[in-house]
Enzyme design. Structure first.
Site: not given
Ligand SMILES: *Cc1c(COP(=O)(O)O)cnc(C)c1O
Length: 502
Positions: A111
């Protein structure tokens, strides 16, 4: 480039407006009206991560000046924020298998790649669209977005940020990362509910037109740091290109050769960025959508029926514990040739019955590129142990879901394309589960998750990431727990008292 809503009821907006608003007023998501660029094999973006980012951003952010784009990129992607020069380095597991480490940012989840730059894009957008309103960033988190958004938006002038996380739905480290957050413009509350409850609550707040008007008069505007915001999605397209470019540089790939990406998926934001990368010309063979036991997307990709009427399980990969994947709406909009009527009807059914079914041609379209399966909790932990045993390489629980699902894909498909697994978090964010996977039952049962950080580092000869190592010395600043029906009240009481009288 102009943007419009997937539901087709609002007009065109600029990139700056789309990023400011987050969600479209009709409840849909903003998408670009046209294909932004067509890169050919000869002119795929190359160079540093920052240079590639510039070439991807430029055709999408046509209302931003070159300097504005460059400044945002340089403010986000530097070695002050990321602990690796490459920003998103590749780790080689074998000649045809690589792991793209997307967790070198300040909060150790992928993120950060988007949330380190979003505040800069947003402040630039605010200057462009004028007005003196203060922006309130409302954030729903399944664990990682919250901390990542707090780190990105902390102390940014003109912006306040409120994060809601599911009280029992995040790891201990994730929770402490959020509740110890410092800064003058931040607020964090636990909600008695799951991620879907929170995301639905926030979407309701966003589509309340009277509320928006009241807030506007009081000098506030709501925006989103979730992947429903186009400003979150766009930065994620970049690493698909940078990863491909790295493989070419390492001569692990011939220019033009197709590759697969395996994406641990929850809200469908990460994998959707891969779809846009392919639209832009990146030679992608398959996008493999890896789900955990909450396998609503696997069922959908295999049957065309999206059915969220099922229990939500808490798994060792909590950031993927989601049953309503928002960004799927953008993909279906693209796959149906921008048919907002069909889209609006499906989304209406989803809202009313928790379920919808897409038509055959759209499903066939989907299955040409996407493949999906899921890994249960045991398979996830076994996959961590297996990779550690064979490669002495630690992966987190989400990446492990990807690895386990890739094994299922390869056992059922003849496919010799090189493959990249997107590694979405540092193993240290999910120490409890990683330790459980690696060591015999009960060995560290008595230890708290913070002690486990040190144990994991010691036992595997690694180091605890800097911003987690001092977690035990930070004081918990945010202790509020609210009922899920009271998110709106909480929001209003968090703003300046008296705004309603205006
Ligand atoms: C948010 C997240 C995901 C999922 O990603 P999306 O874009 O919501 O599909 C997978 N792994 C981790 C560690 C995340 O923080």
């Amino acid at each position: 480039m102009r943007y419009y809503s997937t539901r087709g009821e609002t007009g065109y907006v600029t990139a700056a407006e789309a990023i400011m608003k987050g969600l479209a007023p009709d409840g849909g998501l903003y998408v670009p009206t046209d294909q932004a660029a067509s890169f050919t094999i000869e002119n795929l973006p190359t160079g540093s991560y920052q240079e590639i980012a510039y070439n991807i951003f430029k055709p999408y952010l046509t209302d931003f000046s070159p300097t504005e784009i460059e400044d945002a990129i340089n403010a986000a992607y530097n070695t002050k924020n990321f602990d690796h020069l490459a920003i998103a380095p590749l780790h080689k597991l074998s000649d045809k298998l690589f792991v793209l480490e997307l967790w070198h940012g300040p909060t150790y989840a992928f993120k950060d790649i988007a949330l380190q730059i979003l505040p800069h894009l947003l402040t630039t957008a605010m200057q462009k669209t004028g007005g003196k309103t203060e922006i309130i960033i409302l954030t729903a988190t399944s664990g990682d977005t919250g901390k990542s958004a707090l780190a990105g938006f902390r102390d940014i002038p003109g912006i306040k940020i409120i994060v809601y996380f599911p009280k029992n739905g995040v790891s201990e480290v994730q929770k402490l990362q959020m509740t110890t957050q410092e800064g003058n413009n931040v607020m964090v509350a636990a909600v008695e509910g799951n991620f879907d409850d929170i995301q639905t609550g926030i979407k309701q707040i966003f589509s309340d037109h009277k509320l928006a008007a009241d807030l506007e008069r009081a000098g506030y505007r709501l925006s989103s740091a979730n992947s429903i915001n186009w400003g979150r999605l766009l930065p994620q397209i970049v690493y698909y290109f940078s990863a491909y470019n790295s493989l070419i540089q390492q001569e692990a790939l011939q220019p033009g050769e197709k590759i697969n990406f395996v994406v641990p998926t929850g809200n469908f934001g990460n994998i959707l960025a891969g779809y846009y990368a392919r639209q832009l010309g990146l030679p992608i063979n398959r996008l493999i959508c890896a789900a955990n036991r909450n396998n609503v997307l696997t069922d959908f990709i295999n049957s065309g029926i999206y059915d969220s009427n099922r229990p939500l399980y808490l798994t060792p990969s909590p950031s993927m514990d989601i049953l309503i994947s928002s960004n799927l709406e953008r993909l279906l909009f693209e796959l149906t040739g921008h048919d907002s009527e069909r889209l609006a009807a499906w989304m209406q059914e989803l809202k009313k019955c928790g379920k919808y079914q897409i038509d055959r041609p759209t499903l066939q379209n989907l299955q040409e590129l996407f493949w999906s399966d899921y890994a249960d909790d045991d398979e996830t932990l076994q996959s961590i142990a297996a990779v550690y045993k064979s490669d002495h390489y630690l992966i987190d629980t989400h990446t492990a879901v990807g690895k386990a699902v890739l094994a299922k894909y390869l056992s059922r498909n003849k496919d010799s394309c090189p493959t990249i697994i997107l590694s979405t978090a540092s193993p240290f964010k999910f120490t409890g589960s990683v330790i459980k996977a690696l060591f015999s039952e009960g060995r560290f049962e008595e230890s708290s998750e913070l002690e486990l950080l040190k144990i994991l580092a010691f036992e595997t000869g690694t180091t605890v990431p800097a911003n987690l190592a001092d977690l035990d010395q930070k004081s918990v600043k945010h202790k509020q727990v609210i009922a899920r029906e009271t998110m709106l009240d909480h929001l209003l009481s968090s703003l300046n008292p008296g705004w309603l009288e205006n």
